[in-house]
Each structure stands twice: as C-alpha cells, then as structure tokens.
Write a protein that holds these residues in place. Structure first.
Motif, PDB file in Angstrom:
ATOM      1  N   GLY A  33       0.807  -1.213   0.000  1.00 20.29           N
ATOM      2  CA  GLY A  33       0.000   0.000   0.000  1.00 20.29           C
ATOM      3  C   GLY A  33       0.840   1.262   0.000  1.00 20.29           C
ATOM      4  O   GLY A  33       0.543   2.217  -0.720  1.00 20.29           O
ATOM      5  N   ILE A  34       1.898   1.271   0.785  1.00 19.90           N
ATOM      6  CA  ILE A  34       2.790   2.432   0.824  1.00 19.90           C
ATOM      7  C   ILE A  34       3.481   2.602  -0.523  1.00 19.90           C
ATOM      8  O   ILE A  34       3.569   3.718  -1.053  1.00 19.90           O
ATOM      9  N   GLY A  35       3.943   1.509  -1.091  1.00 11.54           N
ATOM     10  CA  GLY A  35       4.593   1.580  -2.400  1.00 11.54           C
ATOM     11  C   GLY A  35       3.644   2.072  -3.480  1.00 11.54           C
ATOM     12  O   GLY A  35       4.001   2.927  -4.299  1.00 11.54           O
ATOM     13  N   GLY A  36       2.436   1.541  -3.488  1.00 13.14           N
ATOM     14  CA  GLY A  36       1.447   1.973  -4.473  1.00 13.14           C
ATOM     15  C   GLY A  36       1.069   3.432  -4.320  1.00 13.14           C
ATOM     16  O   GLY A  36       0.876   4.143  -5.305  1.00 13.14           O
ATOM     17  N   ALA A  37       0.975   3.896  -3.100  1.00 17.87           N
ATOM     18  CA  ALA A  37       0.633   5.300  -2.857  1.00 17.87           C
ATOM     19  C   ALA A  37       1.733   6.223  -3.354  1.00 17.87           C
ATOM     20  O   ALA A  37       1.453   7.247  -3.984  1.00 17.87           O
ATOM     21  N   PHE A  38       2.981   5.870  -3.104  1.00 20.07           N
ATOM     22  CA  PHE A  38       4.068   6.716  -3.560  1.00 20.07           C
ATOM     23  C   PHE A  38       4.214   6.707  -5.078  1.00 20.07           C
ATOM     24  O   PHE A  38       4.516   7.728  -5.682  1.00 20.07           O
ATOM     25  N   VAL A  39       3.958   5.560  -5.706  1.00 17.63           N
ATOM     26  CA  VAL A  39       3.995   5.505  -7.170  1.00 17.63           C
ATOM     27  C   VAL A  39       2.894   6.387  -7.744  1.00 17.63           C
ATOM     28  O   VAL A  39       3.101   7.112  -8.724  1.00 17.63           O
ATOM     29  N   SER A  40       1.728   6.354  -7.149  1.00 15.81           N
ATOM     30  CA  SER A  40       0.622   7.177  -7.609  1.00 15.81           C
ATOM     31  C   SER A  40       0.933   8.669  -7.471  1.00 15.81           C
ATOM     32  O   SER A  40       0.680   9.458  -8.385  1.00 15.81           O
ATOM     33  N   VAL A  41       1.480   9.057  -6.359  1.00 13.78           N
ATOM     34  CA  VAL A  41       1.844  10.464  -6.148  1.00 13.78           C
ATOM     35  C   VAL A  41       2.952  10.872  -7.121  1.00 13.78           C
ATOM     36  O   VAL A  41       2.905  11.958  -7.700  1.00 13.78           O
ATOM     37  N   TYR A  42       3.910   9.991  -7.350  1.00 10.14           N
ATOM     38  CA  TYR A  42       5.001  10.288  -8.277  1.00 10.14           C
ATOM     39  C   TYR A  42       4.468  10.511  -9.691  1.00 10.14           C
ATOM     40  O   TYR A  42       4.857  11.468 -10.362  1.00 10.14           O
ATOM     41  N   LYS A  43       3.577   9.631 -10.147  1.00  8.28           N
ATOM     42  CA  LYS A  43       3.004   9.776 -11.486  1.00  8.28           C
ATOM     43  C   LYS A  43       2.187  11.065 -11.603  1.00  8.28           C
ATOM     44  O   LYS A  43       2.201  11.718 -12.643  1.00  8.28           O
ATOM     45  N   THR A  44       1.483  11.419 -10.566  1.00  8.75           N
ATOM     46  CA  THR A  44       0.702  12.659 -10.578  1.00  8.75           C
ATOM     47  C   THR A  44       1.623  13.871 -10.674  1.00  8.75           C
ATOM     48  O   THR A  44       1.363  14.804 -11.442  1.00  8.75           O
ATOM     49  N   ILE A  45       2.698  13.872  -9.909  1.00  8.87           N
ATOM     50  CA  ILE A  45       3.631  14.995  -9.929  1.00  8.87           C
ATOM     51  C   ILE A  45       4.326  15.094 -11.284  1.00  8.87           C
ATOM     52  O   ILE A  45       4.476  16.190 -11.828  1.00  8.87           O
ATOM     53  N   ILE A  46       4.750  13.973 -11.844  1.00 12.50           N
ATOM     54  CA  ILE A  46       5.404  13.982 -13.154  1.00 12.50           C
ATOM     55  C   ILE A  46       4.442  14.496 -14.220  1.00 12.50           C
ATOM     56  O   ILE A  46       4.811  15.299 -15.081  1.00 12.50           O
ATOM     57  N   GLY A  47       3.192  14.041 -14.182  1.00 15.44           N
ATOM     58  CA  GLY A  47       2.205  14.518 -15.153  1.00 15.44           C
ATOM     59  C   GLY A  47       1.935  16.003 -15.005  1.00 15.44           C
ATOM     60  O   GLY A  47       1.739  16.698 -15.997  1.00 15.44           O
ATOM     61  N   TYR A  48       1.910  16.491 -13.804  1.00 18.11           N
ATOM     62  CA  TYR A  48       1.666  17.915 -13.560  1.00 18.11           C
ATOM     63  C   TYR A  48       2.828  18.773 -14.045  1.00 18.11           C
ATOM     64  O   TYR A  48       2.626  19.834 -14.627  1.00 18.11           O
ATOM     65  N   THR A  49       4.055  18.322 -13.823  1.00 21.40           N
ATOM     66  CA  THR A  49       5.210  19.127 -14.224  1.00 21.40           C
ATOM     67  C   THR A  49       5.404  19.132 -15.730  1.00 21.40           C
ATOM     68  O   THR A  49       5.962  20.081 -16.272  1.00 21.40           O
ATOM     69  N   LYS A  50       4.984  18.096 -16.427  1.00 23.05           N
ATOM     70  CA  LYS A  50       5.127  18.058 -17.891  1.00 23.05           C
ATOM     71  C   LYS A  50       4.135  18.975 -18.576  1.00 23.05           C
ATOM     72  O   LYS A  50       4.357  19.391 -19.708  1.00 23.05           O
ATOM     73  N   ARG A  51       3.021  19.271 -17.928  1.00 23.36           N
ATOM     74  CA  ARG A  51       2.020  20.157 -18.523  1.00 23.36           C
ATOM     75  C   ARG A  51       2.476  21.602 -18.578  1.00 23.36           C
ATOM     76  O   ARG A  51       2.046  22.363 -19.414  1.00 23.36           O
ATOM     77  N   LYS A  52       3.320  21.999 -17.662  1.00 23.04           N
ATOM     78  CA  LYS A  52       3.744  23.409 -17.607  1.00 23.04           C
ATOM     79  C   LYS A  52       4.843  23.706 -18.548  1.00 23.04           C
ATOM     80  O   LYS A  52       5.550  23.324 -19.176  1.00 23.04           O
TER      81      LYS A  52
END
Length: 52
Positions: A33-52
């Motif tokens: 669960g901890i691993g999955g949560a961090f992967v999810s947050v990482y993907k969200t942050i990467i997607g957000y930074t690529k949009r700008k």
C-alpha cells in the motif's frame, strides 16, 4: 494516498485474523500500500510538471 495505505493495512489484518498469522500479511499488504501510494503520487507529480 491515505485510503490505499489504510485499505491494504485492513485487508492484511483481515487475512491475518482469518488464517491466524498475526503480523505477516499485515506487513506485506502495508508495504504494498505504501509503495502503491508513492507511485501514484510520483506519477501525478510527473504529469503535472510536464504540462507546464
């Protein structure tokens, strides 16, 4: 993030109570669960930074 961690914790705890093996499945599912949560947050942050 909190839902995935707590959800896997309680699933692991339920399986431990069902089979009568106290910390094994709780720890395994908690780590997953901890691993999955961090992967999810990482993907969200990467997607957000690529949009700008």
């Amino acid at each position: 993030m909190v839902i995935s961690i707590l959800g896997t914790f309680f699933v692991g705890r339920y399986i431990d109570n069902l089979i009568n093996t106290k910390p094994i499945f709780t720890l395994i599912f908690l780590i997953m669960g901890i691993g999955g949560a961090f992967v999810s947050v990482y993907k969200t942050i990467i997607g957000y930074t690529k949009r700008k």
